[in-house]
Design a protein around this motif. Sequence first.
Motif, short mmCIF file in Angstrom:
data_model
loop_
_atom_site.label_atom_id
_atom_site.label_comp_id
_atom_site.label_asym_id
_atom_site.label_seq_id
_atom_site.Cartn_x
_atom_site.Cartn_y
_atom_site.Cartn_z
N ARG A 1 -20.80 -0.73 34.72
CA ARG A 1 -22.44 -0.93 34.39
C ARG A 1 -22.76 -1.50 33.51
O ARG A 1 -22.41 -2.57 33.44
N LEU A 2 -21.64 -1.38 31.70
CA LEU A 2 -21.86 -2.29 31.22
C LEU A 2 -21.19 -4.04 31.08
O LEU A 2 -21.49 -5.07 31.16
N PHE A 3 -20.31 -4.01 32.36
CA PHE A 3 -19.47 -5.26 32.25
C PHE A 3 -20.23 -6.13 33.29
O PHE A 3 -20.46 -6.97 32.76
N ASN A 4 -20.69 -5.37 34.28
CA ASN A 4 -21.78 -6.00 35.18
C ASN A 4 -23.57 -6.35 34.40
O ASN A 4 -23.04 -8.11 34.80
N ASN A 5 -23.65 -6.27 33.81
CA ASN A 5 -24.66 -6.21 32.47
C ASN A 5 -24.22 -7.55 31.86
O ASN A 5 -25.50 -8.50 31.49
N ASP B 1 -11.03 -12.38 39.96
CA ASP B 1 -12.58 -11.82 41.29
C ASP B 1 -11.12 -10.81 42.71
O ASP B 1 -11.75 -9.77 42.52
N VAL B 2 -9.86 -11.21 42.83
CA VAL B 2 -9.32 -10.53 43.48
C VAL B 2 -9.47 -8.96 43.05
O VAL B 2 -8.77 -7.97 43.82
N LEU B 3 -8.32 -9.24 41.98
CA LEU B 3 -8.47 -7.70 41.57
C LEU B 3 -9.22 -7.35 41.15
O LEU B 3 -9.41 -5.39 40.82
N LEU B 4 -9.73 -7.60 40.49
CA LEU B 4 -11.72 -6.96 40.21
C LEU B 4 -12.47 -6.14 41.54
O LEU B 4 -12.66 -5.35 41.64
N ILE B 5 -12.15 -6.71 42.85
CA ILE B 5 -12.63 -5.91 43.45
C ILE B 5 -11.71 -4.75 44.06
O ILE B 5 -11.89 -4.22 44.91
N LYS B 6 -10.47 -4.91 44.09
CA LYS B 6 -9.73 -3.56 44.50
C LYS B 6 -9.37 -3.05 43.56
O LYS B 6 -9.25 -1.82 44.31
N THR C 1 -17.61 -6.56 44.20
CA THR C 1 -17.81 -6.85 46.13
C THR C 1 -17.43 -7.99 45.49
O THR C 1 -17.67 -9.27 45.86
N TRP C 2 -16.68 -8.32 47.46
CA TRP C 2 -16.45 -9.55 48.44
C TRP C 2 -18.12 -10.14 48.34
O TRP C 2 -18.40 -11.37 48.36
N LEU C 3 -19.02 -9.81 48.45
CA LEU C 3 -20.41 -10.50 48.85
C LEU C 3 -20.65 -10.97 47.28
O LEU C 3 -21.36 -11.79 47.46
N ALA C 4 -20.57 -10.33 46.65
CA ALA C 4 -21.03 -10.50 45.01
C ALA C 4 -20.89 -11.87 44.90
O ALA C 4 -21.09 -12.62 44.05
N TYR D 1 -20.23 -17.77 43.78
CA TYR D 1 -19.74 -18.83 44.02
C TYR D 1 -20.62 -20.19 44.69
O TYR D 1 -20.61 -21.13 43.85
N ALA D 2 -21.12 -19.00 45.05
CA ALA D 2 -22.74 -20.47 45.91
C ALA D 2 -24.03 -21.05 45.54
O ALA D 2 -24.39 -21.82 44.89
N SER D 3 -24.39 -19.21 44.71
CA SER D 3 -24.86 -19.92 43.66
C SER D 3 -24.62 -21.74 42.01
O SER D 3 -26.12 -22.47 42.07
N ILE D 4 -23.46 -20.75 41.60
CA ILE D 4 -22.83 -21.93 40.46
C ILE D 4 -23.22 -23.14 41.85
O ILE D 4 -23.43 -24.21 40.83
#
Length: 487
Positions: free
Chosen positions: A299-303, A415-420, A425-428, A433-436
């Motif tokens: 939660r802290l990381f995402n915020n 990203d790949v490591l943190l998804i694992k 997530t792959w979607l996030a 990248y699409a947004s940037i």
Amino acid sequence: MSKLLDLRQRILQSPLLINSAWGILANLLQTGLTSAFFVILARNFPANEFAQFLIANTVYQLVAAFSSMGLSQWFIRDYASSENKNNLTVEYLKIQLILGLIFYAVNVAAAFTLYPDGTIRVLSIILGSNIVFDNLINAIKSLNIAEFLQKKSANILLIDALLKLTVGSLLFIYALPITAIATLLVVVRAITVNVFIRIGSAANVTLVDVLRRNVSFEHLRNVLIGNWYFVVIGSVSVVYWSIANIIISKMLSLADVANYEISFKIFSVMMLLPIVASGSIFPRFITLYKAAQLNELRRLFNNIQQAYISISVLIYAFVISFSQFWLPFIFGRNYTEAVPCVNLMFLTFLLFPTVLLQANLIVAMKMEKMDMIFNLCSLLCNFGGCLIGLTLYRSLSVVNYSIAGSFLVFHLLQDVLLIKKGFSTWLATARFYASISAFVLLYQYSLHYTRPWVAFLVISMSIILFALSALVKSGVLNSIKQPLAKA
């Protein structure tokens, strides 16, 4: 009204926010004063002489990147669990002193090997002595981070920047040679070290304790071997930026050296916000991971990640909207060609804050080996891209695109490591990248059809509304209000 008062109280009681705020404020002031010093040099010395100073300074910074051997993260992580904190602190300072002396000799040898120019060699001998002082200063800064006393470090570094600016201001009174300016900078650094050792830390440590401490070669070797991941990580971070300047000095003109260095100085100012904040966030990550509070850690990381993305977008928009106005005003019309270089370099800033945050999380989870591998991959991409690109097309833009591309590789690997590991997530990731990408294209497009201040105002208001919405929903503050000592 009661909710606003409660919000204010949480902010004032949050060690993470207070520690970060002090560090950010003082470092912004420090970097602003240091940047003013470089502006004075740029305006008072011919471009070639200024470039010689920049080259010698780059060699010193490049070697200084290795001199601390990246042991600050090891020290911060071990300090919390150490039973004899004073003993560990004295040992760490003595190791940094020894390494500083060794790498000062390396600095001089590197300068004489790379550059036949006499002025660059003399400047390298003078400026290189700062390596010893920097090692001691950075060691005490690491101690203050571990003790959540960044306020002390910030105040002293602010004094250091004021003294440095005073040295530069002497040029308005006396026409000092560049070697005299370099010598005075070393004197200022020596004063800063003395202040740091005397009052810069809560630890009961003196310079005499450090000098008397016996550290055998075998023990030094064991410390370095046992923490060689940090050695590589800490070294790569500065080498990454300095190597580009070395390549430019060999393959392009001295004017390109100056333009790149000016661009990087501006970039460095903007880097401060995520760097200083991450210095406070890193111990918090460690605390939550050790306590196995993984949900709170996520939660802290995402915020914080959302906050970093907003900051990077806002800073990028500000720079490319107004760089053509304020850069020539600050550095002079001789450096108008630095504007395109600044704009291209800030493509990298869209990724830099989140790269730094993700690296802190990876190291906090004791995966520094992976972070080291990612750093090396990014460095190789940057180095290879610069060499190959400049061989085919001699332009400073090649260097900026190479830096941005290597950061993209770095970010993707993280990203790949943190998804694992379940932190994304792959979607996030795809959405990020699409947004940037969409933001960069649309903002560049808007600048062709509207005034820069209008485009910047729109994006600023959008980010403010987004931040207020995020605070109202779940609150970043709720995830960090608990004192670190009780986590």
